[in-house]
Design a protein around this motif. Structure first.
Motif, mmCIF file in Angstrom:
data_model
loop_
_atom_site.group_PDB
_atom_site.id
_atom_site.type_symbol
_atom_site.label_atom_id
_atom_site.label_comp_id
_atom_site.label_asym_id
_atom_site.label_seq_id
_atom_site.Cartn_x
_atom_site.Cartn_y
_atom_site.Cartn_z
ATOM 1 N N PRO A 16 0.816 -1.221 0.000
ATOM 2 C CA PRO A 16 0.000 0.000 0.000
ATOM 3 C C PRO A 16 0.847 1.266 0.000
ATOM 4 C CG PRO A 16 -0.762 -1.578 1.659
ATOM 5 C CD PRO A 16 0.533 -2.096 1.147
ATOM 6 N N LEU A 17 0.323 2.298 -0.620
ATOM 7 C CA LEU A 17 0.993 3.594 -0.584
ATOM 8 C C LEU A 17 1.015 4.133 0.836
ATOM 9 C CD1 LEU A 17 -0.654 5.200 -3.751
ATOM 10 C CD2 LEU A 17 1.578 4.090 -3.600
ATOM 11 N N ASP A 18 2.091 4.783 1.180
ATOM 12 C CA ASP A 18 2.256 5.336 2.528
ATOM 13 C C ASP A 18 1.531 6.678 2.593
ATOM 14 O OD1 ASP A 18 3.003 6.194 4.997
ATOM 15 O OD2 ASP A 18 5.165 5.918 4.708
ATOM 16 N N LYS A 19 0.433 6.712 3.362
ATOM 17 C CA LYS A 19 -0.386 7.918 3.427
ATOM 18 C C LYS A 19 -0.084 8.775 4.653
ATOM 19 C CE LYS A 19 -4.098 5.652 0.890
ATOM 20 N NZ LYS A 19 -5.526 5.264 0.849
ATOM 21 N N ASP A 20 1.008 8.455 5.347
ATOM 22 C CA ASP A 20 1.399 9.259 6.512
ATOM 23 C C ASP A 20 1.734 10.678 6.070
ATOM 24 O OD1 ASP A 20 2.327 9.111 9.494
ATOM 25 O OD2 ASP A 20 3.939 10.160 8.426
ATOM 26 N N SER A 21 1.424 11.667 6.925
ATOM 27 C CA SER A 21 1.607 13.079 6.550
ATOM 28 C C SER A 21 3.061 13.415 6.259
ATOM 29 C CB SER A 21 1.083 13.995 7.665
ATOM 30 O OG SER A 21 1.770 13.743 8.880
ATOM 31 N N GLY A 22 4.018 12.685 6.860
ATOM 32 C CA GLY A 22 5.431 12.982 6.644
ATOM 33 C C GLY A 22 6.059 12.172 5.538
ATOM 34 N N ALA A 23 5.273 11.346 4.840
ATOM 35 C CA ALA A 23 5.814 10.461 3.818
ATOM 36 C C ALA A 23 6.042 11.217 2.513
ATOM 37 C CB ALA A 23 4.857 9.299 3.588
ATOM 38 N N THR A 24 6.668 10.530 1.565
ATOM 39 C CA THR A 24 6.843 11.072 0.223
ATOM 40 C C THR A 24 5.467 11.365 -0.379
ATOM 41 O OG1 THR A 24 8.838 9.744 -0.072
ATOM 42 C CG2 THR A 24 7.796 10.586 -2.071
ATOM 43 N N PRO A 25 5.300 12.477 -1.086
ATOM 44 C CA PRO A 25 3.989 12.803 -1.658
ATOM 45 C C PRO A 25 3.400 11.635 -2.447
ATOM 46 C CG PRO A 25 5.484 14.645 -1.927
ATOM 47 C CD PRO A 25 6.291 13.528 -1.363
ATOM 48 N N MET A 26 2.071 11.465 -2.359
ATOM 49 C CA MET A 26 1.380 10.330 -2.958
ATOM 50 C C MET A 26 1.629 10.252 -4.466
ATOM 51 S SD MET A 26 -0.480 8.080 -1.363
ATOM 52 C CE MET A 26 -1.059 9.094 0.000
ATOM 53 N N GLN A 27 1.616 11.403 -5.126
ATOM 54 C CA GLN A 27 1.832 11.421 -6.572
ATOM 55 C C GLN A 27 3.191 10.838 -6.929
ATOM 56 O OE1 GLN A 27 1.492 15.312 -8.409
ATOM 57 N NE2 GLN A 27 3.107 14.805 -9.864
ATOM 58 N N ARG A 28 4.234 11.186 -6.137
ATOM 59 C CA ARG A 28 5.575 10.697 -6.414
ATOM 60 C C ARG A 28 5.678 9.191 -6.145
ATOM 61 N NH1 ARG A 28 10.118 14.080 -3.559
ATOM 62 N NH2 ARG A 28 8.847 15.696 -4.553
ATOM 63 N N GLN A 29 5.009 8.724 -5.065
ATOM 64 C CA GLN A 29 5.018 7.283 -4.784
ATOM 65 C C GLN A 29 4.388 6.502 -5.929
ATOM 66 O OE1 GLN A 29 3.874 5.866 -0.835
ATOM 67 N NE2 GLN A 29 3.718 8.018 -0.170
ATOM 68 N N LEU A 30 3.231 6.972 -6.396
ATOM 69 C CA LEU A 30 2.513 6.275 -7.464
ATOM 70 C C LEU A 30 3.340 6.285 -8.752
ATOM 71 C CD1 LEU A 30 -0.063 4.849 -8.387
ATOM 72 C CD2 LEU A 30 -1.033 7.105 -8.910
ATOM 73 N N HIS A 31 3.907 7.427 -9.087
ATOM 74 C CA HIS A 31 4.753 7.541 -10.278
ATOM 75 C C HIS A 31 5.901 6.543 -10.215
ATOM 76 C CE1 HIS A 31 8.477 9.253 -12.058
ATOM 77 N NE2 HIS A 31 7.701 9.477 -13.110
ATOM 78 N N HIS A 32 6.544 6.443 -9.058
ATOM 79 C CA HIS A 32 7.698 5.544 -8.909
ATOM 80 C C HIS A 32 7.264 4.089 -9.046
ATOM 81 C CE1 HIS A 32 11.563 4.087 -7.448
ATOM 82 N NE2 HIS A 32 10.909 3.303 -6.603
ATOM 83 N N ARG A 33 6.148 3.711 -8.447
ATOM 84 C CA ARG A 33 5.691 2.323 -8.504
ATOM 85 C C ARG A 33 5.403 1.911 -9.958
ATOM 86 N NH1 ARG A 33 2.963 0.683 -3.706
ATOM 87 N NH2 ARG A 33 4.148 1.438 -1.913
ATOM 88 N N ILE A 34 4.686 2.765 -10.683
ATOM 89 C CA ILE A 34 4.338 2.420 -12.070
ATOM 90 C C ILE A 34 5.594 2.373 -12.934
ATOM 91 C CG2 ILE A 34 3.024 3.121 -14.102
ATOM 92 C CD1 ILE A 34 1.004 4.443 -12.197
ATOM 93 N N LYS A 35 6.489 3.323 -12.739
ATOM 94 C CA LYS A 35 7.733 3.346 -13.526
ATOM 95 C C LYS A 35 8.534 2.065 -13.301
ATOM 96 C CE LYS A 35 11.297 5.689 -12.125
ATOM 97 N NZ LYS A 35 12.222 6.803 -11.770
ATOM 98 N N GLU A 36 8.655 1.625 -12.034
ATOM 99 C CA GLU A 36 9.406 0.409 -11.743
ATOM 100 C C GLU A 36 8.740 -0.808 -12.372
ATOM 101 O OE1 GLU A 36 12.431 0.099 -10.106
ATOM 102 O OE2 GLU A 36 12.364 2.265 -10.499
ATOM 103 N N ALA A 37 7.414 -0.838 -12.372
ATOM 104 C CA ALA A 37 6.703 -1.973 -12.974
ATOM 105 C C ALA A 37 6.945 -2.033 -14.484
ATOM 106 C CB ALA A 37 5.211 -1.865 -12.672
ATOM 107 N N ILE A 38 7.074 -0.878 -15.117
ATOM 108 C CA ILE A 38 7.362 -0.833 -16.557
ATOM 109 C C ILE A 38 8.791 -1.268 -16.820
ATOM 110 C CG2 ILE A 38 7.624 0.704 -18.542
ATOM 111 C CD1 ILE A 38 5.302 2.380 -17.361
ATOM 112 N N LEU A 39 9.755 -0.744 -16.032
ATOM 113 C CA LEU A 39 11.160 -1.021 -16.279
ATOM 114 C C LEU A 39 11.533 -2.463 -16.009
ATOM 115 C CD1 LEU A 39 12.829 2.214 -14.831
ATOM 116 C CD2 LEU A 39 12.602 1.563 -17.232
ATOM 117 N N ASP A 40 10.904 -3.094 -15.002
ATOM 118 C CA ASP A 40 11.271 -4.489 -14.712
ATOM 119 C C ASP A 40 10.434 -5.500 -15.486
ATOM 120 O OD1 ASP A 40 8.842 -4.772 -13.362
ATOM 121 O OD2 ASP A 40 9.732 -4.527 -11.368
ATOM 122 N N GLY A 41 9.568 -5.003 -16.389
ATOM 123 C CA GLY A 41 8.858 -5.903 -17.294
ATOM 124 C C GLY A 41 7.539 -6.424 -16.791
ATOM 125 N N ARG A 42 7.100 -6.058 -15.589
ATOM 126 C CA ARG A 42 5.798 -6.518 -15.113
ATOM 127 C C ARG A 42 4.671 -5.944 -15.958
ATOM 128 N NH1 ARG A 42 5.523 -4.767 -9.189
ATOM 129 N NH2 ARG A 42 7.196 -3.345 -9.822
#
Length: 492
Positions: A16-42
Motif C-alpha cells: 500500500p501507498l504510505d499515506k502518513d503526513s510525513g511520507a513522500t507525496p502520494m503522486q511521487r510514490q505512485l509515479h515511482h511504482r508504475i515506472k518500476e513496474a514498466i522497467l522491470d517488465g511486469r
C-alpha cells in the motif's frame, strides 16, 4: 489471464501507498511504482493502464493524484495516451548480465585504462587527526578578518559577482598575486600571466593538458608529490621517476639522452624529503630544458614557511624567460577549503594559450577571489604569514625534541628548514605502512614515506609527520605511542 490493469492494481495493493503526513507525496510514490513496474517488465509494452478513476478508487486516493502521475509518466516517455486510454510505451531493454556474474552483481564499468595506473592514497582521515601532513593550523586562522573581507567584497560587488567572471580569474586577485610573488618569491611576471585555478591540482592538470600529448614523457621526483603523478597519469603520460638526494632532484646527462616534455619539481622545499634544490642544479635544469624543448613545472610547495632566514627565491625568477610554469596554492597559507591556487605562465606561452584557456575555464569563486585580493592588499595576508611562521617554527622544534626523547627506534630526521612536516626515515625492518595503519586506529595520521615513491627502495621507508594542525603539547604522548607501534611492527 490477468489483464495489465488488474496486474498493476494488484501490484500496487500488495504494498500500500504510505499515506502518513510525513511520507513522500502520494503522486511521487505512485509515479515511482508504475515506472518500476514498466522497467522491470511486469507491465509489457502496449499494455493498457487502468483508468484514472478506477485506479483512484482502488487505492483510495484522489483522482487528481493519479492523473498527475500519468501525466508525468507520459512526459518522460514511459506511457503514451491514446483514444482507448493510456498504454505502456515500447522501451529498449538492457542486455541481461553475463552468465558468469553472480546474481545481483553488476558488470565492471568500462573505465579509462589510465585510471588503473593511479594508486590509492593512504586512507583519508579528518583534518583534526594528529600529525596529518599538509594541514595548516586551522584554529589560528583569523576568521574575523576574513569574514570582514568577504563582507566587503559582497557589499562592493553586489549581485554582479554572482555571474560568470573572467575565466582566467578576477583581475584584482591576479594583480595582487603578481605583486606578492614579485616581492616575496622573486617571481618575474605580470598580472596577465597569472591564471587562477581551483587549487594546485587544477593548475597541474592544466599544465598537462596545455603542454603534452598522450604518450609524452614526464619526469617526477621520487619519492614525490602524489598529486603531480595523478595529473600526469590522467594525461596518459609516461612517467619517469628521478631520484633525489640532499641537494634535490638528480637529472644526469644520461637522463637527458631521452628528454622529457615536462619536469615536475619542488625546488624550494622538496616534498616530502624537504631538500632544497641547489642553485647549480637549478641553472643546469633550466639550461637543459631550453636545449631539449622541455618545460619545468615549479610547485612552490609551502615555501612561504621557511624557519631559518628569508624564504628561498623561486626558480622561475632565477633567469629571464625561464621555461618554467610556476604553480602555487593558498591551501596552506590560508585554508584548504578555499580551493584557490594559481598558475604563472611563461610570457612566451601566454598568447598561444589565451584562447584555449578561455574556452576550458569558467570564472567562479568570485566573492572569495575579491576578498582574497583585499586580504592581500590590506596587509592581513602578510601579517597572518608572519604569525604562522613563528607558530610552525616553534611546533617543529617541539616535535624534534619529542622525537629525540621518545622515538626509541633507529631514525633520521629530514626536511627541517621549511614547511609543515618532518620526514623521519626508518630502517626497512620497521615497515612504514604497517606502522601508519596501526597509528590510524589511535587517531594518529602520519603518512608512510614509501607511499610517495613510484619505485620504492628500501631507503624509502619512514613516516611523514605533519605538525601544522597539531598542538605542541601533544607531541610527547604521540611520539611515545608511535615508538610503541614501531617496535610492535618490527620485522625480526
Amino acid at each position: 489471464m490477468t489483464t495489465a490493469p488488474a496486474r498493476l492494481q494488484q501490484a500496487l495493493l500488495e504494498a500500500p501507498l504510505d499515506k502518513d503526513s510525513g511520507a513522500t507525496p502520494m503522486q511521487r510514490q505512485l509515479h515511482h511504482r508504475i515506472k518500476e513496474a514498466i522497467l522491470d517488465g511486469r507491465l509489457a509494452p502496449g499494455s493498457r493502464l487502468p483508468g484514472s478513476r478506477a485506479l483512484a478508487e482502488a487505492l483510495s486516493i484522489s483522482r487528481n493524484t493519479v492523473t498527475a502521475a500519468y501525466d508525468l509518466l507520459a512526459a518522460e516517455g514511459y506511457v503514451a495516451p491514446d483514444r482507448q486510454g493510456t498504454r505502456v510505451a515500447t522501451l529498449s531493454r538492457p542486455a541481461p548480465p553475463h552468465r558468469h556474474l553472480q546474481r545481483g552483481a553488476s558488470p565492471a564499468p568500462a573505465v579509462a585504462l589510465r585510471l588503473n595506473r593511479i594508486p590509492a592514497s593512504p586512507p583519508r582521515t579528518d583534518a583534526s587527526a594528529t600529525l596529518r601532513p599538509g594541514v595548516p593550523a586551522l584554529s589560528h586562522f583569523p576568521l574575523a578578518a576574513w569574514r570582514r573581507a568577504v563582507d566587503r567584497a559582497i557589499r562592493r560587488s553586489g549581485p554582479s559577482a554572482l555571474g560568470y567572471g573572467d575565466p582566467l580569474g578576477e583581475p584584482a586577485l591576479r594583480a595582487s598575486i603578481a605583486r606578492h610573488l614579485g616581492i616575496a618569491r622573486g617571481v618575474r611576471c605580470e598580472a596577465e600571466q597569472v591564471i587562477i585555478t581551483e587549487g594546485a591540482q587544477e593548475a597541474l592538470a592544466l599544465c598537462v593538458r596545455l603542454l603534452t600529448n598522450p604518450g609524452d614523457t614526464a619526469w617526477v621526483e621520487d619519492p614525490g608529490y602524489r598529486g603531480a603523478k595523478a595529473a600526469m597519469h590522467a594525461g596518459d603520460l609516461h612517467i619517469a621517476p628521478l631520484r633525489i638526494d640532499g641537494d634535490g632532484v638528480i637529472a644526469t646527462e644520461d637522463d637527458w639522452k631521452s628528454p622529457p616534455r615536462l619536469v615536475y619539481t619542488t625546488p624550494s622545499h622538496q616534498y616530502p624529503a624537504g631538500a632544497v634544490l641547489t642553485v647549480a642544479r637549478r641553472l643546469e635544469l633550466i639550461a637543459q630544458a631550453r636545449r631539449h624543448g622541455a618545460w619545468i613545472i615549479e610547485d612552490d610547495y609551502d615555501s612561504e614557511f621557511r624557519h631559518a632566514g628569508e624564504p628561498i627565491g623561486a626558480m622561475q625568477g632565477l633567469v629571464a624567460q625561464a621555461p618554467v610554469l610556476y604553480v602555487g596554492t593558498f591551501s596552506k597559507t590560508m585554508f584548504p577549503s578555499l580551493r584557490l591556487g594559481f598558475l604563472v605562465l611563461p610570457a612566451a606561452l601566454l598568447a598561444e594559450m589565451q584562447t584555449p584557456l578561455e574556452e576550458m575555464l569558467r570564472g567562479g569563486h568570485r566573492y572569495e577571489q575579491l576578498a582574497l585580493s583585499e586580504f592581500i592588499e590590506s596587509g592581513q595576508f602578510s601579517r597572518h604569514l608572519g604569525r604562522m611562521r613563528r607558530l610552525y617554527r616553534d611546533r617543529q622544534q617541539a616535535l624534534r625534541e619529542a622525537i629525540a626523547r621518545h622515538l626509541q627506534v633507529p631514525h633520521m630526521i629530514e626536511g627541517g628548514h621549511c614547511g609543515l612536516h618532518l620526514t623521519v626515515r626508518l630502517p626497512a625492518s620497521y615497515p612504514d605502512r604497517k606502522i601508519a595503519a596501526a597509528a590510524r586506529r589511535y587517531g594518529i595520521s602520519p603518512y608512510p614515506l614509501s607511499g610517495f615513491a613510484l619505485q620504492p627502495r628500501p631507503e624509502d621507508n619512514g613516516l611523514v609527520l605533519g605538525y601544522g594542525n597539531t598542538s605542541a603539547e601533544l607531541f610527547e604522548p604521540l611520539m611515545r605511542r608511535l615508538s610503541q607501534l614501531a617496535r610492535a611492527a618490527q620485522i625480526s
